[in-house]
Design an enzyme around this catalytic site. Structure first.
Site, PDB file in Angstrom:
ATOM      1  N   ALA A 185      -7.468  -2.984   5.458  1.00 49.17           N
ATOM      2  CA  ALA A 185      -6.186  -2.294   5.456  1.00 49.17           C
ATOM      3  C   ALA A 185      -6.303  -1.151   6.455  1.00 49.17           C
ATOM      4  O   ALA A 185      -7.404  -0.697   6.773  1.00 49.17           O
ATOM      5  CB  ALA A 185      -5.887  -1.771   4.061  1.00 49.17           C
ATOM      6  N   GLU A 215     -14.856  -0.526   0.507  1.00 47.61           N
ATOM      7  CA  GLU A 215     -13.933   0.516   0.045  1.00 47.61           C
ATOM      8  C   GLU A 215     -14.615   1.679  -0.666  1.00 47.61           C
ATOM      9  O   GLU A 215     -14.147   2.824  -0.583  1.00 47.61           O
ATOM     10  CB  GLU A 215     -12.868  -0.082  -0.884  1.00 47.61           C
ATOM     11  CG  GLU A 215     -11.797  -0.876  -0.162  1.00 47.61           C
ATOM     12  CD  GLU A 215     -12.158  -2.340   0.048  1.00 47.61           C
ATOM     13  OE1 GLU A 215     -13.345  -2.704  -0.097  1.00 47.61           O
ATOM     14  OE2 GLU A 215     -11.252  -3.136   0.353  1.00 47.61           O
ATOM     15  N   GLU A 263     -10.371  -9.676   1.554  1.00 44.17           N
ATOM     16  CA  GLU A 263      -9.439 -10.050   0.479  1.00 44.17           C
ATOM     17  C   GLU A 263      -8.409 -11.073   0.969  1.00 44.17           C
ATOM     18  O   GLU A 263      -8.016 -11.973   0.226  1.00 44.17           O
ATOM     19  CB  GLU A 263      -8.762  -8.788  -0.063  1.00 44.17           C
ATOM     20  CG  GLU A 263      -9.758  -7.898  -0.806  1.00 44.17           C
ATOM     21  CD  GLU A 263      -9.220  -6.508  -1.093  1.00 44.17           C
ATOM     22  OE1 GLU A 263      -8.765  -5.831  -0.138  1.00 44.17           O
ATOM     23  OE2 GLU A 263      -9.232  -6.093  -2.259  1.00 44.17           O
ATOM     24  N   GLY A 267      -9.541  -5.299   3.139  1.00 43.00           N
ATOM     25  CA  GLY A 267      -8.363  -6.164   3.055  1.00 43.00           C
ATOM     26  C   GLY A 267      -8.513  -7.453   3.847  1.00 43.00           C
ATOM     27  O   GLY A 267      -7.864  -8.457   3.530  1.00 43.00           O
TER      28      GLY A 267
END
Ligand code: COA
Length: 260
Positions: A66, A134, A114, A111
């Site tokens: 992200a 993270e 993911e 992300g």
């Protein structure tokens, strides 16, 4: 077809969706997430689509996570709703009626990992690195990583990767069951297309039911899984493709499936 951060190419049956923000290692900012969600909605309703390949632009990254520059100043409520936005996009991807292949051409972090976990298959270039870093930002995975990684590779291995933030290379990703196969970087898209061609030749409804029967995996009681399998076996038997598949076998010819 392309917009600012996405590019869609390929044939009607096998489409390649590329995240195109290479200057930021394809990091998912809000605009990219929104574009991805809209594009997946359209693809979900496309009857010609048989397989979707997802990859990142450039040679360095699949998706490096992200967009961290959008994290500063988030309130807890904003951060929770941001996680929900990302989860909804990846749920949309995972629940597409067709199988999906993540062609992981470099960093797949946070992300990005993911995103790959929401795909049906993960193929990795030998240059790829995967991980959920993270906790090094004082965060936790928020786009499904705490749930899908454990389901993919088991709780103990997932705990280690999430709590240490350690990245794995392509060979380890395969050993862990996080990826299906590792291939030389130069052949990654060919390998993805070859797998896609195999999948595209199968009866689409059967692939959808097989995935649906396996959804929920080992987490649900065996009896429930068997009941779902029998129900979907029954539904598959009602398709024109089942009649075609059986007839083609008996007539010693290749089946031609129409998706009905
Ligand atoms: N969010 C926002 N920008 C990112 C990004 C991310 N997740 N990952 C990379 N970028 C940007 C960098 O800020 C840099 O931008 P700049 O050129 O404007 O400074 C550009 O992409 C290139 O990245 P850079 O860090 O210079 O490349 P590198 O080869 O030195 O390192 C990584 C590569 C992947 C190790 C490093 O970029 C990284 O650690 N990224 C963050 C990974 C992460 O924590 N993801 C989870 C987020 S929840």
């Amino acid at each position: 077809m392309s917009d600012e951060y996405l590019d869609l190419t390929g044939t009607d049956a096998v489409r390649v969706l590329t995240i195109t923000r290479p200057e930021k290692l394809n990091a998912l900012n809000r605009a990219t997430l929104a574009a991805l969600h809209a594009r997946l909605e359209t693809l979900a309703a496309d009857p010609a689509l048989r397989v979707l390949i997802v990859t990142g632009a450039g040679t360095k990254a699949f998706v490096a996570g992200a967009d961290i520059s959008e994290f500063e100043g988030l309130t807890p409520a904003e951060a929770a709703s941001y996680a929900r936005v990302g989860q909804a996009v990846f749920d949309r991807l995972e629940s597409l009626p067709v199988p999906t292949i993540a062609a992981i051409n470099g960093y797949a972090l946070g992300g990005g990992c993911e995103l790959a976990l929401a795909c049906t298959f993960r193929l990795v270039a030998d240059t790829a690195r995967l991980g959920l870093p993270e906790t090094s930002l004082g965060l936790i995975p928020g786009f499904g990583g705490t749930q899908r990684l454990a389901r993919a590779i088991g709780r103990q291995q997932a705990l280690e990767l999430i709590l240490t933030g350690r990245q794995v290379d392509a060979d380890e990703a395969v050993r862990l069951g996080l990826a299906l196969r590792a291939v030389p970087a130069a052949t990654l898209m060919d390998a993805a297309q070859a797998l896609a061609a195999q999948l595209a030749a199968r009866a689409p409804v059967a692939l959808r039911y097989a995935r649906e029967a396996m959804a929920g995996g080992l987490d649900r009681p065996l009896a429930d899984g068997l009941a779902a399998e029998a129900r979907l076996f029954g539904l598959a038997a009602a398709t024109a493709d089942m009649r075609e598949g059986v007839r083609a076998f008996l007539e010693k010819r290749q089946a031609v499936f129409t998706g009905r």
